[in-house]
Design a protein around this motif. Structure first.
Motif, PDB file in Angstrom:
ATOM      1  N   SER A 181       0.359   7.592   7.641  1.00 45.89           N
ATOM      2  CA  SER A 181      -0.142   6.259   7.323  1.00 45.89           C
ATOM      3  C   SER A 181      -1.548   6.004   7.874  1.00 45.89           C
ATOM      4  O   SER A 181      -1.774   6.068   9.088  1.00 45.89           O
ATOM      5  N   GLU A 182      -2.465   5.713   6.967  1.00 43.03           N
ATOM      6  CA  GLU A 182      -3.794   5.297   7.417  1.00 43.03           C
ATOM      7  C   GLU A 182      -3.768   3.848   7.851  1.00 43.03           C
ATOM      8  O   GLU A 182      -4.546   3.433   8.712  1.00 43.03           O
ATOM      9  N   VAL A 183      -2.881   3.060   7.232  1.00 41.11           N
ATOM     10  CA  VAL A 183      -2.818   1.643   7.597  1.00 41.11           C
ATOM     11  C   VAL A 183      -2.429   1.505   9.066  1.00 41.11           C
ATOM     12  O   VAL A 183      -2.939   0.633   9.776  1.00 41.11           O
ATOM     13  N   VAL A 224      -5.921   4.189  -6.810  1.00 36.13           N
ATOM     14  CA  VAL A 224      -6.747   3.411  -5.880  1.00 36.13           C
ATOM     15  C   VAL A 224      -6.329   3.716  -4.439  1.00 36.13           C
ATOM     16  O   VAL A 224      -5.155   3.619  -4.089  1.00 36.13           O
ATOM     17  N   HIS A 225      -7.314   4.083  -3.635  1.00 33.83           N
ATOM     18  CA  HIS A 225      -7.060   4.441  -2.242  1.00 33.83           C
ATOM     19  C   HIS A 225      -7.580   3.337  -1.319  1.00 33.83           C
ATOM     20  O   HIS A 225      -8.773   3.042  -1.303  1.00 33.83           O
ATOM     21  N   VAL A 226      -6.682   2.746  -0.569  1.00 34.08           N
ATOM     22  CA  VAL A 226      -7.059   1.677   0.375  1.00 34.08           C
ATOM     23  C   VAL A 226      -7.729   2.316   1.582  1.00 34.08           C
ATOM     24  O   VAL A 226      -7.203   3.270   2.152  1.00 34.08           O
ATOM     25  N   ILE A 232       0.851  -1.191   0.000  1.00 35.10           N
ATOM     26  CA  ILE A 232       0.000   0.000   0.000  1.00 35.10           C
ATOM     27  C   ILE A 232       0.884   1.237   0.000  1.00 35.10           C
ATOM     28  O   ILE A 232       1.596   1.505   0.955  1.00 35.10           O
ATOM     29  N   GLY A 233       0.860   1.958  -1.108  1.00 34.35           N
ATOM     30  CA  GLY A 233       1.658   3.181  -1.234  1.00 34.35           C
ATOM     31  C   GLY A 233       2.821   3.001  -2.190  1.00 34.35           C
ATOM     32  O   GLY A 233       3.638   2.095  -2.051  1.00 34.35           O
ATOM     33  N   GLY A 234       2.854   3.872  -3.205  1.00 31.54           N
ATOM     34  CA  GLY A 234       3.899   3.791  -4.236  1.00 31.54           C
ATOM     35  C   GLY A 234       4.899   4.915  -4.130  1.00 31.54           C
ATOM     36  O   GLY A 234       5.212   5.575  -5.118  1.00 31.54           O
TER      37      GLY A 234
HETATM   38  C1  LIG Z   1      11.315  18.830   2.517  1.00 32.63           C
HETATM   39  C2  LIG Z   1      11.837  17.437   2.624  1.00 32.63           C
HETATM   40  C3  LIG Z   1      13.185  17.181   2.438  1.00 32.63           C
HETATM   41  C4  LIG Z   1      13.680  15.879   2.494  1.00 32.63           C
HETATM   42  N1  LIG Z   1      14.987  15.668   2.180  1.00 32.63           N
HETATM   43  C5  LIG Z   1      15.444  14.387   2.080  1.00 32.63           C
HETATM   44  C6  LIG Z   1      16.748  14.122   1.573  1.00 32.63           C
HETATM   45  O1  LIG Z   1      17.466  15.030   1.169  1.00 32.63           O
HETATM   46  N2  LIG Z   1      17.154  12.831   1.497  1.00 32.63           N
HETATM   47  C7  LIG Z   1      16.363  11.794   1.888  1.00 32.63           C
HETATM   48  O2  LIG Z   1      16.786  10.649   1.793  1.00 32.63           O
HETATM   49  N3  LIG Z   1      15.118  12.022   2.366  1.00 32.63           N
HETATM   50  C8  LIG Z   1      14.635  13.287   2.467  1.00 32.63           C
HETATM   51  N4  LIG Z   1      13.353  13.519   2.896  1.00 32.63           N
HETATM   52  C9  LIG Z   1      12.543  12.385   3.342  1.00 32.63           C
HETATM   53  C10 LIG Z   1      12.026  11.551   2.208  1.00 32.63           C
HETATM   54  O3  LIG Z   1      11.498  12.356   1.221  1.00 32.63           O
HETATM   55  C11 LIG Z   1      10.945  10.587   2.678  1.00 32.63           C
HETATM   56  O4  LIG Z   1      11.460   9.845   3.739  1.00 32.63           O
HETATM   57  C12 LIG Z   1      10.493   9.632   1.591  1.00 32.63           C
HETATM   58  O5  LIG Z   1      10.028  10.316   0.473  1.00 32.63           O
HETATM   59  C13 LIG Z   1       9.399   8.717   2.117  1.00 32.63           C
HETATM   60  O6  LIG Z   1       9.103   7.728   1.177  1.00 32.63           O
HETATM   61  P1  LIG Z   1       7.934   6.670   1.477  1.00 32.63           P
HETATM   62  O7  LIG Z   1       7.902   5.775   0.291  1.00 32.63           O
HETATM   63  O8  LIG Z   1       8.123   6.061   2.802  1.00 32.63           O
HETATM   64  O9  LIG Z   1       6.619   7.535   1.591  1.00 32.63           O
HETATM   65  P2  LIG Z   1       5.909   8.535   0.548  1.00 32.63           P
HETATM   66  O10 LIG Z   1       6.852   9.020  -0.463  1.00 32.63           O
HETATM   67  O11 LIG Z   1       5.180   9.519   1.361  1.00 32.63           O
HETATM   68  O12 LIG Z   1       4.880   7.589  -0.213  1.00 32.63           O
HETATM   69  C14 LIG Z   1       3.670   7.165   0.338  1.00 32.63           C
HETATM   70  C15 LIG Z   1       2.720   6.860  -0.805  1.00 32.63           C
HETATM   71  O13 LIG Z   1       1.583   6.167  -0.341  1.00 32.63           O
HETATM   72  C16 LIG Z   1       0.437   6.636  -0.992  1.00 32.63           C
HETATM   73  N5  LIG Z   1      -0.697   6.347  -0.111  1.00 32.63           N
HETATM   74  C17 LIG Z   1      -0.900   6.839   1.128  1.00 32.63           C
HETATM   75  N6  LIG Z   1      -2.009   6.311   1.667  1.00 32.63           N
HETATM   76  C18 LIG Z   1      -2.525   5.468   0.752  1.00 32.63           C
HETATM   77  C19 LIG Z   1      -3.670   4.628   0.723  1.00 32.63           C
HETATM   78  N7  LIG Z   1      -4.500   4.540   1.770  1.00 32.63           N
HETATM   79  N8  LIG Z   1      -3.919   3.906  -0.396  1.00 32.63           N
HETATM   80  C20 LIG Z   1      -3.084   3.983  -1.462  1.00 32.63           C
HETATM   81  N9  LIG Z   1      -1.974   4.760  -1.477  1.00 32.63           N
HETATM   82  C21 LIG Z   1      -1.707   5.485  -0.377  1.00 32.63           C
HETATM   83  C22 LIG Z   1       0.707   8.102  -1.206  1.00 32.63           C
HETATM   84  O14 LIG Z   1      -0.059   8.618  -2.254  1.00 32.63           O
HETATM   85  C23 LIG Z   1       2.196   8.114  -1.488  1.00 32.63           C
HETATM   86  O15 LIG Z   1       2.475   8.031  -2.846  1.00 32.63           O
HETATM   87  C24 LIG Z   1      12.816  14.806   2.836  1.00 32.63           C
HETATM   88  C25 LIG Z   1      11.463  15.058   3.032  1.00 32.63           C
HETATM   89  C26 LIG Z   1      10.962  16.342   2.906  1.00 32.63           C
HETATM   90  C27 LIG Z   1       9.494  16.555   3.066  1.00 32.63           C
END
Ligand SMILES: Cc1cc2nc3c(=O)[nH]c(=O)nc-3n(C[C@H](O)[C@H](O)[C@H](O)COP(=O)(O)OP(=O)(O)OC[C@H]3O[C@@H](n4cnc5c(N)ncnc54)[C@H](O)[C@@H]3O)c2cc1C
Ligand code: SF4
Lengths: 293, 625
Positions: B176-178, B139-141, B9-11
């Motif tokens: 995270s909603e999950v 698609v939203h879970v 869940i989540g891309g």
């Molecule tokens: C300003 C800023 C600067 C940063 N700088 C850095 C850096 O320089 N280097 C670094 O390594 N990290 C940095 N980070 C942190 C990094 O960006 C994040 O840790 C990373 O993007 C998180 O990735 P993720 O896949 O865990 O989550 P996310 O990228 O948040 O992905 C979550 C995905 O899940 C989807 N989703 C959510 N709920 C649902 C649902 N119920 N059903 C379906 N889909 C869903 C969302 O649409 C989203 O696409 C920074 C963050 C910010 C905000």
């Protein structure tokens, strides 16, 4: 189970979108200066056929009658529906065809030149550049297929080999009447503009993504899929196509008289504070008639 | 009901890494992403690191996507220069921290999340389809349910029919909603979070090379502390991309609650700093006044012509000022030679000024505004990142590294994603998804990750780099407490001992000393004032209003609000009126209400609202991210 065999008839039309369309000083379309594109209704027909590809793995052939550059419409249709075969029926003799003559050309292509028997043929609801909405029904009639008009959704029962379609009816005074029809294949479906494909399962969504990608790749090399037929290659009866095969006589075209404008427009410049004040005052005036809660 | 082995869940980058790894192992997985395409919802700073820790192993991006990753992926620039600036008004004191950036790392590239995640998705999807899985965007879970007897886990969504899986990876980000659905953890609280706000600034490739004195294939990262923080705990960043800059700031959420300041004001404070003003500056066309005595139609014509000309000018100039794009355009036959591009551009310029009165001035151009919460792994990482057969990865598990200027979430989430995939692949082979066999195994693997160590302990080697970098800092700008720590830490033997001592004591306990107003604000200000160079700016940047920033964003409106206000009259909610980056909250007669249309899904208001992501395909679509 036999896989579904589908055809879509499409039309190249002027692109009425902003920046692409051009008008003559008298307000009529300047065809030379206007770009062309796949007609929007044809696009919806291609989308509807794509639904059967995603859901049932159908094979899709798209055909069009038009000048050589109408292959653009086929390319765009392929990008929409991931067509396996593209046919263009193109010959000077086809020019000037009315809807009946067009239907004869398309019917010949569909029955004689496409592989296998068709299960469903799709067409758009109408065209954006002429009153050619009869092409679909006339092609259906020539093919001898059951005609389903204004279809807003459909599904196929592969075992029974029937189609269940929802059709939008226009009844005087009763809005949105939906008729559900089950018909044995083959059928001809004319797609309603409000048609929307609904992919409701994970597997359908995955197939959708997969075929969409494939469609994009295929359309990049659409010429590989394209076959162009002239009148001899198509083997159609010359008396039934083109101008000769068109019983329609356009006696006179009346221009739609311009309605008298009852509103007066004024151009205001957003960077001019005086103008903004004027606009706000106008809005206030207009809103003063309403009760704001 | 359809059945699949694994649902992700989540891309974001974490979920995509999990999908890629599971598929490479030949396991069937489907990834559900709420955004209409993968990438549109993700935002980062961001530097993507590949690491080589001295002890232990991390799974790097190139381990999963192939050794050719660096050549094939849409990376922006390889960061080769890493500087920290202490600021006070027009004074700046700079320290070179390139050694900290290079510490235990193979590389660090600046990236833009939209295109990077789209690339990850393409690669992961190809592999996934071979194992009967794939990516399902839009698609939203909204729910997960378990039937223990039938050993069934059912995933429900807003858009498609429910389906069954054997295991789940929750990669749904910081909000995270999950985590809520499964009750795996409470929502993160202000002390555990940072709020990041960012703007993408347009700047032609060659201008970036000149301004930052870097080669076309290398990049610079500049970090800022001091008065630009407007007294908040955190700092600013400016990273060079190929032909844009990422400028932003990251602040402790609780320091924002203590002293509420609009995120856009915090961003503006950064943009107004003379050093940054000089780094972002470009040549910008300015429309001339239209002669109001002309006929209305003529005025209209001029207005359209001006818009078209300026657009074309930007397009051609971007090509002209980029060696790679010039080559590309000549190769595709769009232009014949560099000279042709050049003369086309000057022709255009001539026409713009002589026929339409367009002038040119020094200014900067902002292309995208965005914001997002970031979890601080030191304070909020899940100690047991699972519930039943659901494994949490990346931001959803609260796993981000914040140490000094080091912000790492991307590489951590990717490492988590691979570990979760490996744990599930093992469970699939034994068909055992019990907490003992799956969850505990994953927890152990995560605990072994060097990244977890970075969230738990002070790394004395990393510390040394800082101490070395501060050798020019006059010791009397530090308080007695800080200067003693520095003195002790400067000696190798004592540093080892002290770090050990701190780690025994618990890193968390020391954090308030390290992450204090003194280290983020006061010391840098003093440093800048006492030792800094004066920097003056040659123009005043036209910083857009928040309304203009929002107007540039791309939304797919949903009539239904994804956020519901629970209590409309408490302190937290009132502060949101200031802290929501797009001003969705307003207060009238003591009651706070929401207008959800401008929401950019940052999560700032999540803690005390009924907060969900918008339905599939709805909400914000970032172009850069
Ligand atoms: C300003 C800023 C600067 C940063 N700088 C850095 C850096 O320089 N280097 C670094 O390594 N990290 C940095 N980070 C942190 C990094 O960006 C994040 O840790 C990373 O993007 C998180 O990735 P993720 O896949 O865990 O989550 P996310 O990228 O948040 O992905 C979550 C995905 O899940 C989807 N989703 C959510 N709920 C649902 C649902 N119920 N059903 C379906 N889909 C869903 C969302 O649409 C989203 O696409 C920074 C963050 C910010 C905000
Ligand atoms: S409404 Fe909440 S989630 Fe949306 S932008 Fe504002 S603070 Fe962020």
């Amino acid at each position: 189970m036999e896989p579904l065999n589908l055809a879509v008839i499409v039309k190249l039309e002027p692109d009425f979108s902003e920046g692409n369309v051009s008008y003559k000083p008298d307000g009529t379309l300047n065809r030379n200066e206007t770009k062309s594109t796949l007609g929007p209704h044809s696009g919806i027909a291609a989308k509807a056929a794509f639904y059967a590809k995603v859901k049932y793995g159908a094979k899709i052939s798209v055909c069009s009658m038009g000048p050589p550059f109408a292959e653009l419409a086929l390319e765009q249709a392929q990008q929409t529906c991931d067509a396996d075969v593209l046919h263009l029926y193109s010959d000077r003799i086809f020019a000037g065809a009315d809807t009946l003559a067009t239907a004869e050309t398309l019917r010949t292509g569909i029955t004689d030149k496409m592989q296998g028997k068709m299960d469903i043929v799709f067409s758009g609801h109408r065209a954006s550049d002429g009153e050619t909405g009869q092409t679909g029904p006339q092609t259906a009639w020539k093919l001898g297929f059951t005609f389903l008009g204004n279809v807003i959704s459909y599904d196929v029962n592969l075992e029974k080999r029937t189609v269940v379609a929802k059709c939008l009816l226009t009844l005087n005074g009763v809005p949105n009447v939906i008729e559900e029809i089950e018909a044995p294949l083959p059928v001809f479906i004319s797609i309603d503009p409000s048609y929307k494909s609904n992919y409701t399962t994970v597997s359908q969504r995955i197939a959708f993504e997969k075929y969409q990608k494939e469609a994009y790749e295929r359309a990049k090399n659409y010429k590989q899929y394209l076959k162009v037929f002239n009148i001899d290659e198509l083997g159609v009866d010359k008396a039934l196509v083109g101008l000769a095969g068109s019983p329609t006589i356009v006696y006179q075209v009346e221009r739609i008289p311009k309605g008298k404008a009852t509103r007066q427009a004024e151009v205001l410049d957003g960077s001019n504070p005086e103008h903004i004040r004027k606009a706000v005052a106008k809005m206030k005036e207009a809103l003063s008639a309403m009760v704001i809660k | 009901m359809e059945k699949y082995d694994v649902a992700i869940i989540g891309g974001g980058s974490a979920g995509l890494a999990a999908l890629k790894q599971l598929s490479t192992l030949g396991k069937q997985a489907v990834l559900l992403e709420a955004g209409e395409k993968v990438g549109v919802k993700n935002i980062s700073g961001g530097i993507l690191y590949s690491k080589k820790p001295n002890k232990g192993k991390v799974y790097n991006v190139e381990d999963i996507y192939g050794q050719n990753f660096v050549n094939e992926a849409p990376l922006q620039r390889k960061i080769t220069q890493y500087l920290l600036h202490a600021t006070s008004k027009d004074k700046v004191f700079s320290m070179d921290l390139t050694a900290a950036h290079e510490y235990q790392s193979n590389f660090g590239y600046s990236v833009l999340m939209n295109e990077l995640n789209a690339w990850f998705a393409q690669s992961a999807d190809e592999s996934a389809q071979k194992s009967g899985g794939g990516i399902v965007p839009g698609v939203h879970v909204n729910d997960i349910s378990w039937d223990a007897e039938k050993e069934r886990t059912t995933i429900q969504t807003d858009e498609i029919d429910e389906f069954q899986v054997k295991a789940v990876i929750a990669a749904d980000g910081v909000n995270s909603e999950v985590a809520q659905i499964t009750n795996a953890r409470p929502k993160f609280s202000a002390t555990q979070l940072y709020q990041g706000v960012k703007a993408v600034v347009k700047l032609p490739e060659n201008v970036i090379n000149d301004t930052f004195a870097i080669r076309a294939d290398s990049g610079a990262a500049h970090l800022f502390a001091g008065d630009i923080t407007l007294n908040h705990l955190g700092g600013g960043f400016l990273y060079t991309n190929r032909d844009t800059l990422s400028v932003g700031a990251v602040y402790h959420f609780d320091s924002l609650l203590d002293n509420p300041t609009e995120p856009n004001t915090l961003l503006d404070a950064l943009l107004k700093n003379p050093m940054i003003t000089e780094l972002i500056k470009d040549e910008v066309p300015v429309k001339g006044e239209i002669d109001k005595t002309l006929e209305k139609e003529k005025q209209m014509q001029i207005r359209f012509a001006v818009i078209k000309l300026i657009k074309t000018w930007y397009e051609i100039r971007d090509v002209h000022l980029s060696s790679s794009r010039t080559k590309e355009m000549i190769k595709t036959g769009k232009f014949n030679s560099e000279d042709e591009i050049k003369s086309k551009l000057s022709e255009l310029r001539e026409k713009m000024s002589s026929e339409y009165g367009i002038t040119f001035k020094t200014d900067y151009v902002e292309d995208e505004y965005g914001a997002k919460l970031i979890p601080d792994g030191k304070r909020c990482r899940m100690k047991k990142p699972y519930k039943n057969n659901v494994l949490f990865v990346g931001d959803a598990a609260g796993r981000g590294i914040f140490v000094g200027p080091r912000i790492e979430g991307l590489n951590v989430g990717i490492d988590d994603g691979v570990r979760a995939a490996n744990a599930i692949a093992r469970a699939l082979e034994k068909n055992n998804f019990s907490q003992g066999y799956l969850g505990e195994y994953y927890t152990k693997s995560i605990e072994e990750s060097p990244y977890t160590k970075d969230m738990k302990e002070i790394d004395k080697e990393y510390l040394k780099i800082f101490i070395d970098a501060t050798k020019d800092v006059p010791k009397d700008v530090l308080s007695a407490k800080h200067s003693m720590v520095l003195k002790l830490m400067s000696s190798g033997a004592i540093r080892s001992m002290a770090a050990k001592f701190v780690n025994v004591l618990g890193y968390e306990r020391l954090l308030p000393v390290i992450e204090s107003e003194e280290s983020y604000v006061k010391v840098p200000i003093q440093l800048a004032e006492r030792k800094g160079k004066t920097v003056s700016s040659s123009y005043t940047p036209s910083i857009p209003l928040l309304a203009d920033r929002i107007a540039k964003l791309n939304y797919n409106d949903d009539k239904v609000s994804h956020i519901k206000v629970l209590t409309s009259d408490n302190d937290f909610m009132r502060k949101l009126v200031t802290l929501c980056p797009t001003k969705c909250y307003s207060e009238e007669k003591g009651k706070v209400t929401i207008q959800h249309e401008g929401c950019i899904e940052c999560g700032t208001c999540s803690e005390q609202t009924d907060w969900k992501h918008p339905r599939g395909e709805k909400g914000i679509n970032y172009r850069y991210g």
